[in-house]
Design an enzyme around this catalytic site. Sequence first.
Site, short mmCIF file in Angstrom:
data_model
loop_
_atom_site.label_atom_id
_atom_site.label_comp_id
_atom_site.label_asym_id
_atom_site.label_seq_id
_atom_site.Cartn_x
_atom_site.Cartn_y
_atom_site.Cartn_z
N ASN A 7 48.04 -21.45 27.37
CA ASN A 7 48.84 -22.05 28.43
C ASN A 7 50.33 -21.85 28.12
O ASN A 7 50.81 -22.26 27.04
CB ASN A 7 48.50 -23.55 28.50
N ARG A 49 58.02 -28.55 38.15
CA ARG A 49 58.91 -28.87 37.02
C ARG A 49 58.97 -27.76 35.98
O ARG A 49 59.92 -27.68 35.23
CB ARG A 49 58.50 -30.19 36.37
N HIS A 191 43.16 -29.74 26.04
CA HIS A 191 44.19 -30.78 26.10
C HIS A 191 44.38 -31.43 24.74
O HIS A 191 43.48 -32.06 24.21
CB HIS A 191 43.94 -31.85 27.15
N GLY A 213 47.95 -25.04 24.84
CA GLY A 213 49.33 -24.72 25.16
C GLY A 213 50.34 -25.29 24.18
O GLY A 213 50.97 -24.57 23.41
N1 PXP Z 1 43.80 -28.09 30.01
C1 PXP Z 1 44.38 -28.75 31.03
C2 PXP Z 1 43.57 -29.05 32.24
C3 PXP Z 1 45.74 -29.13 30.98
O1 PXP Z 1 46.31 -29.78 32.01
C4 PXP Z 1 46.48 -28.78 29.83
C5 PXP Z 1 47.94 -29.14 29.75
O2 PXP Z 1 48.66 -28.43 30.69
C6 PXP Z 1 45.82 -28.09 28.79
C7 PXP Z 1 44.48 -27.78 28.90
C8 PXP Z 1 46.54 -27.68 27.55
O3 PXP Z 1 46.89 -28.82 26.83
P1 PXP Z 1 47.90 -28.70 25.62
O4 PXP Z 1 49.20 -28.21 26.17
O5 PXP Z 1 47.97 -30.09 25.08
O6 PXP Z 1 47.29 -27.72 24.65
#
Ligand code: PXP
Length: 239
Positions: A7, A49, A191, A213
């Site tokens: 991400n 954003r 996430h 991400g």
């Molecule tokens: N999956 C989803 C659905 C998300 O909204 C996000 C954050 O944008 C991520 C994965 C990636 O999470 P992180 O940035 O904490 O790795």
Amino acid sequence: MAKLAVNVDHIATLREARKINYPDPVTAAMAAETAGADGIVVHLREDRRHIQERDVRILRQMVQTKLILEMASTPEMLGIALNIKPNIITLVPEKRSELTTEGGLDIITHFNNIKESVKHIQNGGIKVSIFIDPNLDQIKHAHKMGADMIEIHTGAFCDALTEEMQEKEFARIVDAVKIASKLKLGVNAGHGLGYHSIKRFKGLSEIDEFSIGHSIVARATISGMEQAVRDMAALIKAL
Ligand code: PXP
């Protein structure tokens, strides 16, 4: 073997902090692919954003692995997505006031609306994933509405403060992964995952792909700091 979707939203966050044209999430996506990413993820938020529509359009042309677009299930987003045609759309909940996605989509409460969006997207030739909490009822409803895959929200596990809480949250993820796999849903997870928490997933082979991400972009800024300073110091010394 599980795959990695990277991400690049935070690269756009940095760009938008100055409202100029760098760093560009497209350039970061190209670097991620060169390093072995299996997919590129961006979240086009209602308030724009970080990622802009222009980013998604250019990424659609440039990404060679697969482009995964996270978005809310709204008429505006459906219109944009069906026009750009990413490989996969991940439906996520969205609140303007949140810092990041705070939880999975409640597809039991919003069953009819989400089901309609799933069909609409699939009719446009795009696969649909739904971001949900590791909750068995939510997973059964994802199957019932015909989603291609789910992404299990790993945030509660990653944020758990004690080992006991971590194990409790991880057990929920394991149960969710097993039931989704039994229902023949594709299973992704994401996430909050970082360089330590990812190790806990060893052996959970039903997970097809991790979506990560923040931790990757955070590490990139720190590990790239020395070289970046060296480059600028050399230019100043050469003045
Ligand atoms: N999956 C989803 C659905 C998300 O909204 C996000 C954050 O944008 C991520 C994965 C990636 O999470 P992180 O940035 O904490 O790795």
